[in-house]
Design a protein around this motif. Structure first.
Motif, PDB file in Angstrom:
ATOM      1  N   ALA A 186       7.140   0.431  -1.410  1.00 48.44           N
ATOM      2  CA  ALA A 186       7.853   1.205  -2.429  1.00 48.44           C
ATOM      3  C   ALA A 186       6.850   1.615  -3.507  1.00 48.44           C
ATOM      4  O   ALA A 186       6.133   0.770  -4.053  1.00 48.44           O
ATOM      5  CB  ALA A 186       8.968   0.367  -3.047  1.00 48.44           C
ATOM      6  N   MET A 187       6.791   2.920  -3.798  1.00 49.79           N
ATOM      7  CA  MET A 187       5.813   3.439  -4.768  1.00 49.79           C
ATOM      8  C   MET A 187       6.494   4.412  -5.737  1.00 49.79           C
ATOM      9  O   MET A 187       7.284   5.256  -5.318  1.00 49.79           O
ATOM     10  CB  MET A 187       4.676   4.182  -4.043  1.00 49.79           C
ATOM     11  N   SER A 188       6.157   4.287  -7.023  1.00 46.72           N
ATOM     12  CA  SER A 188       6.679   5.265  -7.986  1.00 46.72           C
ATOM     13  C   SER A 188       5.835   6.536  -7.938  1.00 46.72           C
ATOM     14  O   SER A 188       6.286   7.600  -8.338  1.00 46.72           O
ATOM     15  CB  SER A 188       6.693   4.675  -9.399  1.00 46.72           C
ATOM     16  N   ASP A 189       4.595   6.411  -7.438  1.00 43.94           N
ATOM     17  CA  ASP A 189       3.732   7.592  -7.266  1.00 43.94           C
ATOM     18  C   ASP A 189       3.176   7.594  -5.840  1.00 43.94           C
ATOM     19  O   ASP A 189       2.054   7.143  -5.591  1.00 43.94           O
ATOM     20  CB  ASP A 189       2.591   7.573  -8.297  1.00 43.94           C
ATOM     21  N   PRO A 190       3.954   8.099  -4.871  1.00 44.93           N
ATOM     22  CA  PRO A 190       3.500   8.060  -3.474  1.00 44.93           C
ATOM     23  C   PRO A 190       2.351   9.024  -3.178  1.00 44.93           C
ATOM     24  O   PRO A 190       1.818   9.032  -2.072  1.00 44.93           O
ATOM     25  CB  PRO A 190       4.759   8.468  -2.698  1.00 44.93           C
ATOM     26  N   MET A 191       1.957   9.837  -4.174  1.00 45.91           N
ATOM     27  CA  MET A 191       0.826  10.754  -3.981  1.00 45.91           C
ATOM     28  C   MET A 191      -0.494  10.130  -4.423  1.00 45.91           C
ATOM     29  O   MET A 191      -1.539  10.771  -4.372  1.00 45.91           O
ATOM     30  CB  MET A 191       1.069  12.051  -4.773  1.00 45.91           C
ATOM     31  N   ASP A 192      -0.448   8.854  -4.862  1.00 48.26           N
ATOM     32  CA  ASP A 192      -1.661   8.177  -5.313  1.00 48.26           C
ATOM     33  C   ASP A 192      -2.456   7.677  -4.094  1.00 48.26           C
ATOM     34  O   ASP A 192      -2.212   6.595  -3.561  1.00 48.26           O
ATOM     35  CB  ASP A 192      -1.284   7.009  -6.232  1.00 48.26           C
ATOM     36  N   ILE A 193      -3.394   8.505  -3.663  1.00 41.84           N
ATOM     37  CA  ILE A 193      -4.174   8.207  -2.455  1.00 41.84           C
ATOM     38  C   ILE A 193      -5.044   6.962  -2.637  1.00 41.84           C
ATOM     39  O   ILE A 193      -5.202   6.155  -1.724  1.00 41.84           O
ATOM     40  CB  ILE A 193      -5.044   9.435  -2.075  1.00 41.84           C
ATOM     41  N   PHE A 194      -5.582   6.784  -3.863  1.00 46.04           N
ATOM     42  CA  PHE A 194      -6.425   5.600  -4.131  1.00 46.04           C
ATOM     43  C   PHE A 194      -5.618   4.314  -3.956  1.00 46.04           C
ATOM     44  O   PHE A 194      -6.104   3.334  -3.409  1.00 46.04           O
ATOM     45  CB  PHE A 194      -7.003   5.665  -5.542  1.00 46.04           C
ATOM     46  N   ALA A 195      -4.363   4.332  -4.417  1.00 46.78           N
ATOM     47  CA  ALA A 195      -3.507   3.150  -4.297  1.00 46.78           C
ATOM     48  C   ALA A 195      -3.258   2.827  -2.828  1.00 46.78           C
ATOM     49  O   ALA A 195      -3.362   1.675  -2.398  1.00 46.78           O
ATOM     50  CB  ALA A 195      -2.181   3.394  -5.020  1.00 46.78           C
ATOM     51  N   ILE A 196      -2.957   3.860  -2.049  1.00 46.28           N
ATOM     52  CA  ILE A 196      -2.682   3.673  -0.615  1.00 46.28           C
ATOM     53  C   ILE A 196      -3.925   3.138   0.100  1.00 46.28           C
ATOM     54  O   ILE A 196      -3.850   2.196   0.895  1.00 46.28           O
ATOM     55  CB  ILE A 196      -2.198   5.000   0.011  1.00 46.28           C
ATOM     56  N   ASP A 197      -5.102   3.710  -0.218  1.00 44.64           N
ATOM     57  CA  ASP A 197      -6.348   3.266   0.412  1.00 44.64           C
ATOM     58  C   ASP A 197      -6.675   1.822   0.052  1.00 44.64           C
ATOM     59  O   ASP A 197      -7.039   1.013   0.912  1.00 44.64           O
ATOM     60  CB  ASP A 197      -7.507   4.188   0.002  1.00 44.64           C
ATOM     61  N   ASP A 198      -6.543   1.489  -1.251  1.00 43.81           N
ATOM     62  CA  ASP A 198      -6.851   0.117  -1.700  1.00 43.81           C
ATOM     63  C   ASP A 198      -5.949  -0.900  -1.010  1.00 43.81           C
ATOM     64  O   ASP A 198      -6.407  -1.950  -0.554  1.00 43.81           O
ATOM     65  CB  ASP A 198      -6.674   0.000  -3.219  1.00 43.81           C
ATOM     66  N   LEU A 199      -4.651  -0.586  -0.944  1.00 46.88           N
ATOM     67  CA  LEU A 199      -3.701  -1.515  -0.341  1.00 46.88           C
ATOM     68  C   LEU A 199      -3.961  -1.653   1.161  1.00 46.88           C
ATOM     69  O   LEU A 199      -3.851  -2.750   1.723  1.00 46.88           O
ATOM     70  CB  LEU A 199      -2.267  -1.024  -0.590  1.00 46.88           C
ATOM     71  N   SER A 200      -4.357  -0.569   1.791  1.00 42.76           N
ATOM     72  CA  SER A 200      -4.665  -0.595   3.226  1.00 42.76           C
ATOM     73  C   SER A 200      -5.869  -1.497   3.509  1.00 42.76           C
ATOM     74  O   SER A 200      -5.877  -2.266   4.464  1.00 42.76           O
ATOM     75  CB  SER A 200      -4.931   0.836   3.705  1.00 42.76           C
ATOM     76  N   ILE A 201      -6.877  -1.419   2.635  1.00 40.20           N
ATOM     77  CA  ILE A 201      -8.086  -2.246   2.796  1.00 40.20           C
ATOM     78  C   ILE A 201      -7.748  -3.723   2.586  1.00 40.20           C
ATOM     79  O   ILE A 201      -8.163  -4.594   3.347  1.00 40.20           O
ATOM     80  CB  ILE A 201      -9.191  -1.787   1.805  1.00 40.20           C
ATOM     81  N   VAL A 202      -6.967  -4.014   1.528  1.00 39.77           N
ATOM     82  CA  VAL A 202      -6.625  -5.410   1.189  1.00 39.77           C
ATOM     83  C   VAL A 202      -5.775  -6.051   2.289  1.00 39.77           C
ATOM     84  O   VAL A 202      -5.981  -7.213   2.653  1.00 39.77           O
ATOM     85  CB  VAL A 202      -5.879  -5.468  -0.174  1.00 39.77           C
ATOM     86  N   THR A 203      -4.813  -5.308   2.829  1.00 40.27           N
ATOM     87  CA  THR A 203      -3.882  -5.879   3.814  1.00 40.27           C
ATOM     88  C   THR A 203      -4.330  -5.695   5.262  1.00 40.27           C
ATOM     89  O   THR A 203      -3.796  -6.342   6.163  1.00 40.27           O
ATOM     90  CB  THR A 203      -2.486  -5.240   3.661  1.00 40.27           C
TER      91      THR A 203
END
Length: 568
Positions: A109-126
């Motif tokens: 769940a994201m309040s800003d689903p266009m935040d590519i940096f957030a998606i990339d960071d979370l993908s790397i961590v998980t």
């Protein structure tokens, strides 16, 4: 590695394209965004141009993503444990499940689903693919709080405890040292977190208690206390010192009770927090009462009055002069009813003055006076001055003594509308209470135009309430036909209501209009039972009748009804 939108689109363009804002509003928001150094969506919400849900739905539609409401959703521990809360708070996102078709895909769940940096960071961590799902910022923040606030506060508390032990094993209590230590320690974060978490859980009071071996934090939610967290007793002096500093109290005074006031903004809502500190055996106990202007100034429709009660309420407020009293124990919603009545009466052509201790919410267009006993500004003294201020309507926070009651009666008889509160058990018992204060019965009959007795009952959670057939004892209590079948409901327990079975509260009312017949009974010294019998004959619903109606409608339970009503 993520499922979602790689091409960065601008939120402003999306909102204009969908007709939610115009170019002028966007330009205004962009200027304000730059000044505030905030995100565009947050700025549009702060300026009141859009609501969070509008932005979320626009993103959902534009990007072709799903939408999720996280309220009441139970997230599995293996999902919660995938990532720590620092990255979740940084990007305002919350993983809530694995994709049922592909377990290598994490739905977030994201309040800003266009935040590519957030998606990339979370993908790397998980080490998983990320599937963004749109949610509101407030919803995501509240869910992060639900799963991580206690642990976050606990970490801060442990950090503070270890720092304190290192700095001074004997825990020095010199004022200057305590002050400096508090200002430069994680305790500031801890106190802020305690208040924020309470506000998000609809808490009315925070209790910080010194027990023999620990500090216990309890929240009063829907009228019932629930333990939220506990800490090492080492923390107590620092927590209390911090609260005293922000509440404008004396941090060196530990032997006397103290009162203070704090203002804190949580999720764009300003909370006024009244603080009371009381010395106990193991240390000082702190109680903080949270109120917000929005919570006190409700529309009439939100009070829970039925059509007949609404008519009676309006008729009482339509009186040009006289006393209107709202009665009930502490925490029964009297202040909310009073402020609602004032908001209803607040028009340009009337002069409204209030005397309160303390002023609970500031209302535009109303002159509000804060009682200050130390300066000689008591209720009675303030009232005398107010009568020289050409008032039309006077609101007295509470009639506490005969002197205040006497001035209120005189003000009502001389052409003013006076609204106030009293602590009595029922509408009819209020007359006896005024007589006990030394007011003559004929003056009470002449001045009082309406009495509203009220209580609050907890609403059953609509998701988990359990149906059952009422037995004969319950039917007698509900005053219904013993030969008929009646379905009533009991509390269950689910994630939506925090396993309590209840969610929110609703008012039960006993609204007594002082008719000519009731005036005659009061003037000749009739007792409260005689007054009540006449009022019921004239159509008044008692508290018990009001609560019974809610039980039969499935709004509340028998147990809640029994708590507020003891008459047979």
């Amino acid at each position: 590695m993520e499922i979602g939108i790689r091409k960065k689109k601008r939120l402003g363009d999306i909102l204009i394209e969908q007709g939610l804002i115009n170019s002028d509003q966007l330009a205004e928001a962009l200027v304000e965004q730059k000044a505030r150094k905030a995100k565009l969506g947050e700025t549009l919400v702060e300026l009141g141009i859009l609501k969070e849900i509008d932005i979320a739905k626009a993103l959902q539609k534009q990007l072709g993503l799903g939408f999720i409401s996280l309220q009441g959703l139970q997230i599995e521990p293996e999902v919660v444990e995938l990532v720590n809360d620092s990255i979740l708070r940084k990007y305002n996102l919350m993983p809530f499940e694995f994709n049922p078709i592909n377990p290598n895909v994490l739905r977030v769940a994201m309040s800003d689903p266009m935040d590519i940096f957030a998606i990339d960071d979370l993908s790397i961590v998980t080490n998983l693919q990320i599937e963004p799902v749109v949610a509101t910022k407030t919803d995501v923040t509240a869910t992060i709080d639900k799963y991580f606030s206690t642990s976050e506060a606990q970490n801060v508390a442990e950090q503070y405890t270890s720092e304190r032990k290192e700095k001074n094993k004997k825990a020095e209590e010199a004022n200057a040292a305590a002050n400096e230590e508090v200002d430069n320690s994680p305790i500031v974060v801890l106190v802020k977190t305690i208040i924020e978490q309470a506000a998000r859980q609809r808490c009315s009071d925070i209790h910080i208690e010194a027990l023999e071996s620990k500090v216990r934090i309890r929240y009063r939610i829907d009228g019932h206390l629930k333990e939220a967290m506990s800490y090492d007793l080492e923390l107590l002096s620092a927590i209390v010192a911090r609260i005293k500093i922000i509440g404008g109290m004396d941090i060196s005074e530990k032997r006397k009770p103290q009162d203070g006031r704090i203002t804190q903004v949580v999720d764009r809502t300003e909370y006024d927090i009244r603080v009371s500190i009381l010395p106990t055996v193991y240390g000082e106990k702190v109680v903080m009462r949270l109120t917000s202007k929005e919570g006190l100034t409700k529309p009439k429709s939100a009070l829970g009055l039925d059509e007949e009660e609404m008519k009676r309420f309006d008729n009482i407020l339509a009186n040009p002069h006289g006393i209107v009293l709202v009665t009930g124990p502490t925490g029964s919603g009297k202040s909310t009813t009073l402020y609602t009545a004032l908001s209803e009466l607040n028009t340009e052509d009337v002069n409204i003055i209030t005397v309160e201790d303390p002023v609970e919410a500031n209302i535009n267009g109303i002159n509000q006076v804060h009682v200050n006993a130390k300066a000689g500004l008591t209720f009675a003294a303030a009232l005398r001055s107010i009568l020289r201020q050409d008032p039309d309507i006077i609101m007295i926070g509470e009639i506490r003594d005969g002197e205040t009651a006497s001035i209120a009666v005189q003000a009502a008889i001389t052409g003013h509308l006076v609204v106030s509160t009293l602590h009595t058990n029922s509408a009819s018992a209020t007359v006896s209470r005024l007589a006990d204060m030394g007011i003559e019965e004929y003056l009470i009959a002449d001045s009082v135009v309406g009495i509203i007795a009220q209580r609050l009952v907890r609403r059953l959670c609509p998701k988990c309430k359990k149906a059952k057939q009422a037995d004969d004892i319950e039917k007698r209590m509900l005053n219904v036909d013993l030969d008929k079948e009646y379905t009533i409901y009991e509390p269950g327990g689910c994630n939506e209501c925090g396993d309590t079975g209840f969610k929110g509260r609703i008012g039960t009312y006993e609204i007594m209009t002082v008719s000519p017949a009731i005036k005659n009974i009061i003037a000749r010294g009739g007792d409260s039972e005689e007054i009540k019998a006449k009022a019921v004959e004239e159509g008044m619903s008692t508290l018990r009748m009001s609560a019974s109606k809610y039980v039969l409608q499935g709004i509340t339970s028998m147990k809640e009804m029994k708590k507020i009503s003891f008459e047979s």
